[in-house]
Design a protein around this motif. Sequence first.
Motif, PDB file in Angstrom:
ATOM      1  N   LEU A 196       0.832  -1.213   0.000  1.00 54.31           N
ATOM      2  CA  LEU A 196       0.000   0.000   0.000  1.00 54.31           C
ATOM      3  C   LEU A 196       0.861   1.255   0.000  1.00 54.31           C
ATOM      4  CD1 LEU A 196      -2.760  -1.200   2.407  1.00 54.31           C
ATOM      5  CD2 LEU A 196      -2.867  -0.940  -0.034  1.00 54.31           C
TER       6      LEU A 196
ATOM      7  N   PHE B 206       2.334   2.051  -3.391  1.00 55.15           N
ATOM      8  CA  PHE B 206       1.361   2.648  -4.309  1.00 55.15           C
ATOM      9  C   PHE B 206       1.202   4.138  -4.026  1.00 55.15           C
ATOM     10  CE2 PHE B 206      -3.227   3.692  -4.678  1.00 55.15           C
ATOM     11  CZ  PHE B 206      -3.240   3.854  -6.041  1.00 55.15           C
TER      12      PHE B 206
ATOM     13  N   THR C  60       4.299   6.095  -5.106  1.00 58.89           N
ATOM     14  CA  THR C  60       4.448   6.324  -6.547  1.00 58.89           C
ATOM     15  C   THR C  60       3.487   7.400  -7.026  1.00 58.89           C
ATOM     16  OG1 THR C  60       5.016   4.014  -6.772  1.00 58.89           O
ATOM     17  CG2 THR C  60       4.478   5.201  -8.769  1.00 58.89           C
ATOM     18  N   ILE C  61       2.224   7.313  -6.573  1.00 57.59           N
ATOM     19  CA  ILE C  61       1.247   8.328  -6.975  1.00 57.59           C
ATOM     20  C   ILE C  61       1.722   9.707  -6.542  1.00 57.59           C
ATOM     21  CG2 ILE C  61      -1.084   9.160  -6.605  1.00 57.59           C
ATOM     22  CD1 ILE C  61      -1.342   6.842  -8.208  1.00 57.59           C
TER      23      ILE C  61
ATOM     24  N   PHE D  35      -4.066  -6.592  -4.032  1.00 58.75           N
ATOM     25  CA  PHE D  35      -3.608  -5.209  -3.888  1.00 58.75           C
ATOM     26  C   PHE D  35      -2.682  -4.840  -5.041  1.00 58.75           C
ATOM     27  CE2 PHE D  35      -4.267  -5.038   0.951  1.00 58.75           C
ATOM     28  CZ  PHE D  35      -5.506  -4.484   0.766  1.00 58.75           C
TER      29      PHE D  35
ATOM     30  N   THR E 195      -3.526  -1.858  -7.593  1.00 56.51           N
ATOM     31  CA  THR E 195      -2.777  -0.608  -7.500  1.00 56.51           C
ATOM     32  C   THR E 195      -1.748  -0.469  -8.617  1.00 56.51           C
ATOM     33  OG1 THR E 195      -1.214  -1.646  -6.007  1.00 56.51           O
ATOM     34  CG2 THR E 195      -3.033  -0.475  -5.010  1.00 56.51           C
TER      35      THR E 195
ATOM     36  N   THR F 153      -2.908   1.452 -11.744  1.00 61.56           N
ATOM     37  CA  THR F 153      -3.201   2.850 -11.413  1.00 61.56           C
ATOM     38  C   THR F 153      -1.914   3.653 -11.293  1.00 61.56           C
ATOM     39  OG1 THR F 153      -5.021   1.938 -10.151  1.00 61.56           O
ATOM     40  CG2 THR F 153      -4.605   4.269  -9.918  1.00 61.56           C
ATOM     41  N   ALA F 154      -0.927   3.073 -10.601  1.00 61.27           N
ATOM     42  CA  ALA F 154       0.345   3.775 -10.454  1.00 61.27           C
ATOM     43  C   ALA F 154       1.012   3.948 -11.811  1.00 61.27           C
ATOM     44  CB  ALA F 154       1.258   2.998  -9.507  1.00 61.27           C
TER      45      ALA F 154
ATOM     46  N   ALA G  69      -0.729   6.692 -13.694  1.00 62.43           N
ATOM     47  CA  ALA G  69      -0.371   8.012 -13.170  1.00 62.43           C
ATOM     48  C   ALA G  69       1.002   8.419 -13.671  1.00 62.43           C
ATOM     49  CB  ALA G  69      -0.394   7.987 -11.639  1.00 62.43           C
ATOM     50  N   LEU G  70       1.931   7.466 -13.659  1.00 61.46           N
ATOM     51  CA  LEU G  70       3.287   7.766 -14.120  1.00 61.46           C
ATOM     52  C   LEU G  70       3.310   8.060 -15.619  1.00 61.46           C
ATOM     53  CD1 LEU G  70       6.249   7.932 -13.538  1.00 61.46           C
ATOM     54  CD2 LEU G  70       6.410   5.493 -13.866  1.00 61.46           C
TER      55      LEU G  70
END
Lengths: 173, 95, 119
Positions: free
Chosen positions: B65, B68, B71-72, C74, C78, C81-82, C85-86
Amino acid sequence: MLHAVSLGLVLFGLWLMLSGYFVGLLLGLGVASVAVIVWVAHRMDVIDHEGHPIHLTVRAFLYWPWLIREIVMANIHVARVILSREMPINPSVFKTRSTQKTELGQVVYANSITLTPGTVSIEVDKDIITVHALTRETADDLRSGEMDRRVTSMEAHPDSHDPLVQTTKGPVQ
Amino acid sequence: MMGAVSAAVLVTMVMAVFRAIKGPTVYDRILAVNAFGTLTVVLISVYGFLSGRPEFLDLALVYALINFIGTIAVSKYVEFSHMGRPSGGDELGDI
Amino acid sequence: MAVVLDIVSWGLLALGSFMLMTGGLGLIRLPDVFSRMHAAGIIDTLGASAIMAGLMFQAGLSIVTVKLGLIIIFIMFTGPTATHALARAAGQGGAAPQLDKPEKKNKKRQEEGKASSKT
């Protein structure tokens, strides 16, 4: 309300699975923290069919096996490309149209694109998704529209044929 | 055998670190660090089995978690140079 | 029965290790940041999941299995999504992808200045 109850049950199940203790005090603490979290989520107004999509549960379990198979195939393809001596890559950026009716469906589609190695969704603008593809095969695979069709058939439009979502605020768009 | 798996993870970590050091743009570095985080999750889990203490899995969960969120946050910070309000006027803020 | 489970488990662990190293090699070999995302995708999906599944078969049916499954879920939720975003940050930050077909070039992205923030 249904979504709040379901969220609470899921969170409490998570608590039980992660702790593994079935003692009165710890169960009580779990109930208390679940209640606090559901209350906070209710205050943030994120408990709806978008933040907690229970209406997708059954169809999601029908979609995932296909997605997993697709991920494995794409993995093997990209691994072969990387391991071959001359690396036959043809990177391309193209736009593709998503036919999903809801934003949730678009998110599922864009995430599925990124999850399969060989294609990455760079940008989502309304229903146009900009995709970066590593090789020609992966790009053609995506352009054939099979994944789009499957995601569209997975997401139920809230006001069409889903009895669970009638209790919520109606269609997204 | 678990030792071999952790050796493979460590070798991959070295590759990710190489990319993080060499990477020409900052995005290469973020990508490498993200991959390194995933590898760390795997390594923690494998180490839990190697030492016979499955409690390490809780650390792996939390690390997944945190990785994640990290990175965001870094992507957003590099893109907008701050974490707060959107800078572009439209919905640029919610990445 | 236990032998079969062991063989399946070792097979999955070997597959996962191989995929991890392939992804790491791709992280080094591929030419630009967008292509490298695909290599990181290998590490995130089949590499990590196969190792976790192999560990699941080692653990047998217990709370450990559930936790490993949660880690897989997880990572699967995730990871993309990461990466997205990158990719979006890289696209807007002016990192132009190396393209093979010139007619498919995204003009807007090309014109957006070369103000790439290097460190």
